[in-house]
Motif scaffolding. Structure first.
Motif, PDB file in Angstrom:
ATOM      1  N   MET A   1       0.769  -1.252  -0.192  1.00  0.00           N
ATOM      2  CA  MET A   1      -0.115  -0.044  -0.131  1.00  0.00           C
ATOM      3  C   MET A   1       0.809   1.283   0.086  1.00  0.00           C
ATOM      4  O   MET A   1       0.480   2.231  -0.429  1.00  0.00           O
ATOM      5  N   HIS A   2       2.136   1.168   0.503  1.00  0.00           N
ATOM      6  CA  HIS A   2       2.925   2.294   0.610  1.00  0.00           C
ATOM      7  C   HIS A   2       2.958   3.300  -0.735  1.00  0.00           C
ATOM      8  O   HIS A   2       2.587   4.529  -0.474  1.00  0.00           O
ATOM      9  N   PRO A   3       3.332   2.815  -1.719  1.00  0.00           N
ATOM     10  CA  PRO A   3       3.256   3.807  -2.885  1.00  0.00           C
ATOM     11  C   PRO A   3       1.898   4.156  -3.238  1.00  0.00           C
ATOM     12  O   PRO A   3       1.779   5.214  -4.075  1.00  0.00           O
ATOM     13  N   LEU A   4       0.937   3.760  -2.700  1.00  0.00           N
ATOM     14  CA  LEU A   4      -0.630   4.094  -3.252  1.00  0.00           C
ATOM     15  C   LEU A   4      -0.990   5.252  -2.178  1.00  0.00           C
ATOM     16  O   LEU A   4      -1.975   5.450  -2.176  1.00  0.00           O
ATOM     17  N   THR A   5      -0.291   5.566  -0.890  1.00  0.00           N
ATOM     18  CA  THR A   5      -0.762   6.457  -0.005  1.00  0.00           C
ATOM     19  C   THR A   5      -1.626   7.486  -0.388  1.00  0.00           C
ATOM     20  O   THR A   5      -2.405   7.598   0.064  1.00  0.00           O
ATOM     21  N   PRO A   6      -1.119   8.334  -1.348  1.00  0.00           N
ATOM     22  CA  PRO A   6      -1.972   9.632  -1.806  1.00  0.00           C
ATOM     23  C   PRO A   6      -3.423   9.257  -2.427  1.00  0.00           C
ATOM     24  O   PRO A   6      -4.189   9.906  -2.149  1.00  0.00           O
ATOM     25  N   TYR A   7      -3.596   7.875  -2.917  1.00  0.00           N
ATOM     26  CA  TYR A   7      -4.391   7.741  -3.474  1.00  0.00           C
ATOM     27  C   TYR A   7      -5.722   7.038  -2.246  1.00  0.00           C
ATOM     28  O   TYR A   7      -6.627   7.095  -2.683  1.00  0.00           O
ATOM     29  N   LEU A   8      -4.849   6.469  -1.561  1.00  0.00           N
ATOM     30  CA  LEU A   8      -5.765   5.956  -0.483  1.00  0.00           C
ATOM     31  C   LEU A   8      -6.366   7.168   0.466  1.00  0.00           C
ATOM     32  O   LEU A   8      -7.340   6.973   1.200  1.00  0.00           O
ATOM     33  N   GLU A   9      -5.359   8.017   0.254  1.00  0.00           N
ATOM     34  CA  GLU A   9      -5.941   9.730   0.999  1.00  0.00           C
ATOM     35  C   GLU A   9      -7.126  10.262   0.297  1.00  0.00           C
ATOM     36  O   GLU A   9      -7.392  11.038   0.898  1.00  0.00           O
ATOM     37  N   GLY A  10      -7.320   9.652  -1.009  1.00  0.00           N
ATOM     38  CA  GLY A  10      -8.263  10.258  -1.668  1.00  0.00           C
ATOM     39  C   GLY A  10      -8.061  10.833  -3.001  1.00  0.00           C
ATOM     40  O   GLY A  10      -9.068  11.247  -3.635  1.00  0.00           O
ATOM     41  N   ARG A  11      -6.785  10.954  -3.495  1.00  0.00           N
ATOM     42  CA  ARG A  11      -6.612  11.436  -4.567  1.00  0.00           C
ATOM     43  C   ARG A  11      -7.071  10.597  -5.822  1.00  0.00           C
ATOM     44  O   ARG A  11      -6.719   9.247  -5.728  1.00  0.00           O
ATOM     45  N   PRO A  12      -7.788  10.842  -6.793  1.00  0.00           N
ATOM     46  CA  PRO A  12      -8.183   9.908  -7.771  1.00  0.00           C
ATOM     47  C   PRO A  12      -6.987   9.333  -8.464  1.00  0.00           C
ATOM     48  O   PRO A  12      -6.086   9.851  -8.745  1.00  0.00           O
ATOM     49  N   HIS A  13      -7.151   7.910  -8.769  1.00  0.00           N
ATOM     50  CA  HIS A  13      -5.983   7.114  -9.479  1.00  0.00           C
ATOM     51  C   HIS A  13      -6.132   7.043 -10.802  1.00  0.00           C
ATOM     52  O   HIS A  13      -7.420   6.739 -11.153  1.00  0.00           O
ATOM     53  N   PRO A  14      -5.006   7.487 -11.472  1.00  0.00           N
ATOM     54  CA  PRO A  14      -5.424   7.435 -13.214  1.00  0.00           C
ATOM     55  C   PRO A  14      -5.923   6.262 -13.575  1.00  0.00           C
ATOM     56  O   PRO A  14      -6.632   6.131 -14.570  1.00  0.00           O
ATOM     57  N   LEU A  15      -5.765   4.934 -13.209  1.00  0.00           N
ATOM     58  CA  LEU A  15      -6.158   3.786 -13.487  1.00  0.00           C
ATOM     59  C   LEU A  15      -7.454   3.224 -12.912  1.00  0.00           C
ATOM     60  O   LEU A  15      -7.985   2.243 -13.241  1.00  0.00           O
ATOM     61  N   GLY A  16      -8.226   4.087 -12.055  1.00  0.00           N
ATOM     62  CA  GLY A  16      -9.459   3.756 -11.514  1.00  0.00           C
ATOM     63  C   GLY A  16      -9.402   3.364 -10.110  1.00  0.00           C
ATOM     64  O   GLY A  16      -8.299   3.835  -9.354  1.00  0.00           O
ATOM     65  N   ARG A  17     -10.557   2.692  -9.757  1.00  0.00           N
ATOM     66  CA  ARG A  17     -10.842   2.412  -8.206  1.00  0.00           C
ATOM     67  C   ARG A  17     -10.621   1.001  -7.866  1.00  0.00           C
ATOM     68  O   ARG A  17     -10.812   0.690  -6.734  1.00  0.00           O
TER      69      ARG A  17
END
Ligand code: ATP
Ligand code: MG
Length: 390
Positions: A42-58
């Protein structure tokens, strides 16, 4: 099923269920991140787990190399590695925990063919702030998997503040007798897969705020899964370690515990160098230095003439290839050999200085500080040299 097939099966399973594949990140987190190394998927995904939309979806799936210095002292046991890979699936505010558990069960039992009779789950049992996760306990019950409720073991957080929430862990029985007891009471239950319900943010005053975007973050140890699938006794017996284990045995024929330590530390060191780190006295470089020096200490215990120059290029090449690291083979070998030379010189100097000490008995803190600052001898080295020179 070998390691590569296991990775493929995991990724295909989640792709078929709408997840996009995210390539692995380096062990070195992005600039500005205070953490030394990536410790979980999960570490590299932290900004997206915080709510920023991920370019590849949910819905995302991936396999991430991780490093845990906190597990260094466990290395050599059956299940802990310094560098390991984590298979991960994520719902960024999309589906919830029950779906994650159902898919997890389906993949483990139908996809990987592990018998449900060998499984046990644990679920958060509740504390003063958050109630027991009865919803997840009911899902496992419906699937016929026994559940143990715990308090501390099933609460996930990444530090005193920030994202957190209850989790549910799936264990597999590794004993030779039929399953007995629970994960909390019998060590033969091996923790395989953690499903985290990232529902809260903890504030400095200890209070919990519900996230507008609740996530599910799962992580499963690849080497542990492969070891179970290949019916082996320890992670070191699965296919991905075979080249290292057989090379170490052939070259130096050490005892089994040392084979494990050398395999783990030298392979981990290779991956760290592959991610651009060099040995140094601080931070990431110090972790690398410690790993190489711990390996050398074990290697030289029986025969100080042993050298890392004897390692065949093939093992390094296989490891860099496995992690898709473009680092030149020659560079990795050079870094290992330079560090070996530096450590050998330090030992010669250290022995001389320690044997010339005037005071009897073990050095106190002040002397250890003096030896470190003036002569560059780390306290653990001085302590290790003491019995030699007395
Ligand atoms: P354990 O209690 O066994 O040390 P953990 O609670 O630290 O595991 P998590 O943080 O939940 O593990 O990580 C998710 C998964 O990653 C674990 O279920 C396990 O399969 C795997 N894992 C964790 N640490 C290691 C390690 N040092 N070596 C190999 N696999 C690991
Ligand atoms: Mg855990």
């Amino acid at each position: 099923m070998n390691t590569l097939q296991t990775i493929q099966t995991f990724i295909d399973f989640f792709r078929e269920r709408g997840h996009q594949f995210i390539p692995a990140s380096s062990l070195v987190p992005a600039a500005g991140d205070p953490v030394l190394f990536t410790t979980s998927g999960m570490h590299p995904l932290t900004p997206y787990l915080e709510g920023r939309p991920h370019p590849l979806g949910r819905r995302l799936v991936g396999v991430q190399r991780c490093l845990r210095t906190t597990d260094l002292d466990e290395v050599g046991d059956t299940w802990h590695l310094t560098v390991f890979e984590m298979l991960g699936s994520w719902s960024l505010g999309d589906y919830a925990g029950p779906q994650s558990l159902r898919w997890g069960y389906e993949l483990i039992c139908d996809g990987f063919g592990i018998s449900p009779d060998r499984l046990h789950a644990t679920v958060f049992g509740g504390d003063e702030q958050v109630g027991a996760d009865t919803e997840l306990a009911d899902i496992w019950g419906e699937l016929g998997i026994p559940v143990e409720l715990t308090r501390e073991e099933n609460w996930w957080s990444n530090g005193p503040t920030g994202l957190c929430g209850p989790d549910s862990e799936l264990f597999v029985w590794t004993g030779s007798s039929p399953p007995q007891g629970t994960p909390g009471s019998d060590q033969r239950w091996l923790e395989l897969w953690n499903h985290v319900m990232m529902r809260y943010r903890r504030h400095g005053d200890g209070s919990l705020e519900r996230l507008a975007q609740p996530n599910v973050d799962t992580g499963m140890g690849l080497e542990r899964l492969v070891t179970v699938l290949q019916a082996r006794d320890s992670v070191f017996d699965c296919d991905v370690f075979e080249p290292w284990v057989s090379t170490v045995r052939e070259l130096w024929s050490p005892d089994e515990q040392t084979v494990r330590l050398l395999t783990d530390h030298l392979r981990s060191g290779t991956v760290i160098i592959g991610d651009g780190i060099r040995p140094s006295n601080t931070g990431r470089g110090y972790v690398l230095r410690r790993l190489i020096r711990r390996a050398l200490t074990a290697l030289w215990r029986d025969d100080p003439s042993r050298t890392l120059s004897d390692l065949p290029a093939g093992v390094t090449e296989q490891t860099l290839g496995h992690f898709g690291q473009g680092t030149e083979l020659g560079h990795v070998r050079q870094v290992l050999q330079d560090e070996e030379r530096r450590f050998a010189e330090l030992l010669v100097r250290g022995r001389k200085i320690v044997s010339q000490r005037r005071s009897a008995g073990p050095p106190d803190e002040e002397e250890l500080r003096y030896l470190h600052q003036t002569h560059g001898l780390p306290p653990e080295l001085v302590t290790a040299l003491m019995p030699e020179v007395q």
